[in-house]
Design an enzyme around this catalytic site. Sequence first.
Site, PDB file in Angstrom:
ATOM      1  N   CYS A  17      41.017  55.866  28.801  1.00  0.00           N
ATOM      2  CA  CYS A  17      40.921  54.428  28.544  1.00  0.00           C
ATOM      3  C   CYS A  17      41.601  54.027  27.238  1.00  0.00           C
ATOM      4  CB  CYS A  17      39.458  53.997  28.536  1.00  0.00           C
ATOM      5  SG  CYS A  17      38.702  53.990  30.171  1.00  0.00           S
ATOM      6  N   ASP A  52      33.166  43.438  33.941  1.00  0.00           N
ATOM      7  CA  ASP A  52      33.585  44.758  34.395  1.00  0.00           C
ATOM      8  C   ASP A  52      34.162  44.759  35.800  1.00  0.00           C
ATOM      9  OD1 ASP A  52      32.701  46.415  32.085  1.00  0.00           O
ATOM     10  OD2 ASP A  52      30.760  45.561  32.611  1.00  0.00           O
TER      11      ASP A  52
END
Length: 346
Positions: A17, A52
């Site tokens: 990430c 999200d």
Amino acid sequence: MEDQVIKLTQFSEGSGCGCKIPPAVLDSILANRKTVDLLDPKLLVGNSSKDDAAVYQISEDLAMINTVDFFTPIVDDAFDFGRIAAANALSDVFAMGGKPVFANAILSWPVEKIDPLLAGEVLEGGREICHLAGIPLAGGHSIAAKDPIFGLSVNGIVHPKNIKTNMGAREGDLIYITKPLGIGILATALKRDKIKSADYASMIQHATQINTIGKDFGNLNFVHAMTDVTGFGILGHLMEMAEGAGLTANIQGSGIPLIDGVQEYISQFIFPDNTYRNWNAYSSKSEGIIGMELVKFCDPQTNGGLLVAVEPGFQKEFEAILEKQEQKAWLIGEFYAQSAVSVKVL
């Protein structure tokens, strides 16, 4: 190609990430978009917020969650890369309080440079995590490109009343995190050939741990908001929660948990370059982070833990559920009325 020792991380500038587009650049991209959400009342969560996953209502008691997440290698082992990427993608569904039902794979592979058999191992790693989560890896899409990339598009379900966004926190809510920090730091130590074997094993353990507890949190009315900690570090994701709710997060800096051994690497100045990227994006909206403390607050996580906002009167009930599910969590602060900054570290 068969005799080569392939290190997948040599093909990634930013691991996991940590390869996210910088926050300021992403804001610029989204601000200049020429399309907006359709005015569809069934789209319960869309790109008007920094959440999200997207959520679309199917019926009175059923909503569909959809997310997509992929990145470049965070480890050299192909199977573990697949496991980490799959667990990270599933986390977005759990962070909404939902249950995943099936996934499709996203694969980019430099077939001229890396043996395609390793791509098969990546897929097997992803399939194993999906199996552990109780869902099929139903299909996917692949391309030949210069960078190895893997991830999932995940579909899940949730009752509309149980959706947990990152904007629902209320004044006085307690803030918990369900995993210690340090994945980005350990991944950097790996790339620099500085990581100890025990610390590598710990990194794999945390990075492949599935955030299934989020599904249970979705059933709790006293859990008001939730998100997972990923590429923007705990500071960035706390800010999204605080600003989304019009509050300030007061955090006990000494209570922020780190994976065992991580502090030693920080002391050696081993941490991702993107740590500074996050700090530059969020420092002006925070207070109380001194010196090298910025590293733990801005370290980009891959499949990090869940940040959970819990009504204070239900602290005992919440912690009893954690104990029953054998789930660790750390109480790190509270949400207060909005002040001049979004995150205040005490």
